[in-house]
Scaffold this motif. Sequence first.
Motif, PDB file in Angstrom:
ATOM      1  N   ILE A 180      -1.302 -14.914   9.726  1.00  0.00           N
ATOM      2  CA  ILE A 180      -2.560 -14.194   9.527  1.00  0.00           C
ATOM      3  C   ILE A 180      -2.878 -13.333  10.744  1.00  0.00           C
ATOM      4  CG2 ILE A 180      -5.049 -14.463   9.238  1.00  0.00           C
ATOM      5  CD1 ILE A 180      -4.471 -17.004   7.637  1.00  0.00           C
ATOM      6  N   ASN A 181      -2.762 -13.924  11.931  1.00  0.00           N
ATOM      7  CA  ASN A 181      -3.040 -13.170  13.155  1.00  0.00           C
ATOM      8  C   ASN A 181      -2.059 -12.032  13.343  1.00  0.00           C
ATOM      9  OD1 ASN A 181      -5.076 -14.981  13.573  1.00  0.00           O
ATOM     10  ND2 ASN A 181      -4.272 -15.853  15.460  1.00  0.00           N
ATOM     11  N   GLY A 182      -0.786 -12.269  13.000  1.00  0.00           N
ATOM     12  CA  GLY A 182       0.220 -11.218  13.124  1.00  0.00           C
ATOM     13  C   GLY A 182      -0.093 -10.025  12.244  1.00  0.00           C
ATOM     14  N   LEU A 183      -0.557 -10.287  11.010  1.00  0.00           N
ATOM     15  CA  LEU A 183      -0.938  -9.210  10.099  1.00  0.00           C
ATOM     16  C   LEU A 183      -2.118  -8.414  10.655  1.00  0.00           C
ATOM     17  CD1 LEU A 183      -0.714  -7.735   7.400  1.00  0.00           C
ATOM     18  CD2 LEU A 183      -2.147  -9.530   6.375  1.00  0.00           C
ATOM     19  N   GLN A 184      -3.086  -9.120  11.243  1.00  0.00           N
ATOM     20  CA  GLN A 184      -4.254  -8.429  11.777  1.00  0.00           C
ATOM     21  C   GLN A 184      -3.924  -7.651  13.051  1.00  0.00           C
ATOM     22  OE1 GLN A 184      -8.118  -9.971  11.228  1.00  0.00           O
ATOM     23  NE2 GLN A 184      -7.392 -11.909  10.424  1.00  0.00           N
ATOM     24  N   ILE A 185      -3.019  -8.171  13.869  1.00  0.00           N
ATOM     25  CA  ILE A 185      -2.581  -7.433  15.062  1.00  0.00           C
ATOM     26  C   ILE A 185      -1.863  -6.155  14.642  1.00  0.00           C
ATOM     27  CG2 ILE A 185      -0.991  -7.491  17.026  1.00  0.00           C
ATOM     28  CD1 ILE A 185      -1.648 -10.495  17.260  1.00  0.00           C
ATOM     29  N   THR A 186      -1.029  -6.245  13.607  1.00  0.00           N
ATOM     30  CA  THR A 186      -0.341  -5.059  13.085  1.00  0.00           C
ATOM     31  C   THR A 186      -1.344  -4.027  12.588  1.00  0.00           C
ATOM     32  OG1 THR A 186       1.551  -6.423  12.413  1.00  0.00           O
ATOM     33  CG2 THR A 186       1.351  -4.241  11.410  1.00  0.00           C
ATOM     34  N   THR A 187      -2.366  -4.494  11.857  1.00  0.00           N
ATOM     35  CA  THR A 187      -3.416  -3.594  11.362  1.00  0.00           C
ATOM     36  C   THR A 187      -4.122  -2.906  12.514  1.00  0.00           C
ATOM     37  OG1 THR A 187      -3.755  -5.022   9.433  1.00  0.00           O
ATOM     38  CG2 THR A 187      -5.529  -3.476   9.984  1.00  0.00           C
ATOM     39  N   PHE A 188      -4.400  -3.640  13.581  1.00  0.00           N
ATOM     40  CA  PHE A 188      -5.089  -3.081  14.747  1.00  0.00           C
ATOM     41  C   PHE A 188      -4.317  -1.899  15.340  1.00  0.00           C
ATOM     42  CE2 PHE A 188      -5.200  -3.032  19.421  1.00  0.00           C
ATOM     43  CZ  PHE A 188      -6.531  -2.713  19.639  1.00  0.00           C
ATOM     44  N   PHE A 189      -3.008  -2.035  15.452  1.00  0.00           N
ATOM     45  CA  PHE A 189      -2.207  -0.986  16.081  1.00  0.00           C
ATOM     46  C   PHE A 189      -1.882   0.173  15.142  1.00  0.00           C
ATOM     47  CE2 PHE A 189      -1.150  -4.457  19.074  1.00  0.00           C
ATOM     48  CZ  PHE A 189      -1.438  -3.798  20.267  1.00  0.00           C
TER      49      PHE A 189
END
Length: 309
Positions: A34-43
């Motif tokens: 979940i965190n990995g998906l949100q970090i990807t979205t951030f960048f």
Amino acid sequence: MDNNNSLTGGEPLMRSVNYRLILVQVFVSLFLCINGLQITTFFMKDFFYTTMRYILFAVTLLSDCLILIVTNFLLICDYFNLTMQMWLCIIFYVLSAVYTLVTPFTLTAMTLERYVAICMPLRHGELCSTRSTMHSVLIIHGLSSVPCIVVLLSFFASASLSFYKQSRVCSVEIFIFYTWQAHLRSAISQLYFLIMCIIIVFSYVKIMKVAKAASGEDKKSTWKGLRTVVLHGFQLLLCLMQLWCPFIENAVLQINFMLFINVRYFNYIAFYLAPRCLSPLIYGLRDEKFFLALRHYALCGLCKKRFLI
């Protein structure tokens, strides 16, 4: 999750702990995805990495991912009684000690950002610029490093040269030789706890006053900011409870080992894993702009609704 099963000699205890270890792996893997998906979205959107609240949000996600990986690795080593060289243990200790505090400090900074946005809107652009955010991130890491530096300096002054050549199961306890070292670390942690609580309460009271005086759309936005501060406060409380876990566990260990296993498992779930799953909920789902972008990338662009950016 201590590997002291020989103290009870019972296979049921070993099986019980083993099931819990597997459950922890499931939770950790889920939160990392979940965190990995949100970090990807951030960048993926420049709007996010030029806005203070999203930058700080990304810092919490990265910090949470790192602390989950490190603590889970140490948990597995402890469970299987795997030893490592002291230099490697020092690296793991530095990462876990620093990033255990990075998340609560970042949450405090995010609360202050909401306070400035709602109570000082005309100065928000100046005080919460990208440059100010980078300075804030450096300050957060500097403050988070203080307890770790204190423990390591006292450790280096106390440990003999032969101690560095040993292989041991890595834990913070092996860096503490004297009672005063533990008391000093505890005093710094409690000081941090007090300061962060004061900031949370101050921000809540100020935003509450603005919320009562606001009207229309401003009132709706202000109350949303107030709810965010409350969620930050709850998440911060769970994070800071980690500081009390070692004292509770040591006291329980003197009473009953099975109770110690249960308490330690509960502490890890409640005060390590739970706060790490709240960050995605607070900003990943409640923030409309981030949620639209997250949904777009999660569905590989199939969502037709445009971002509100």
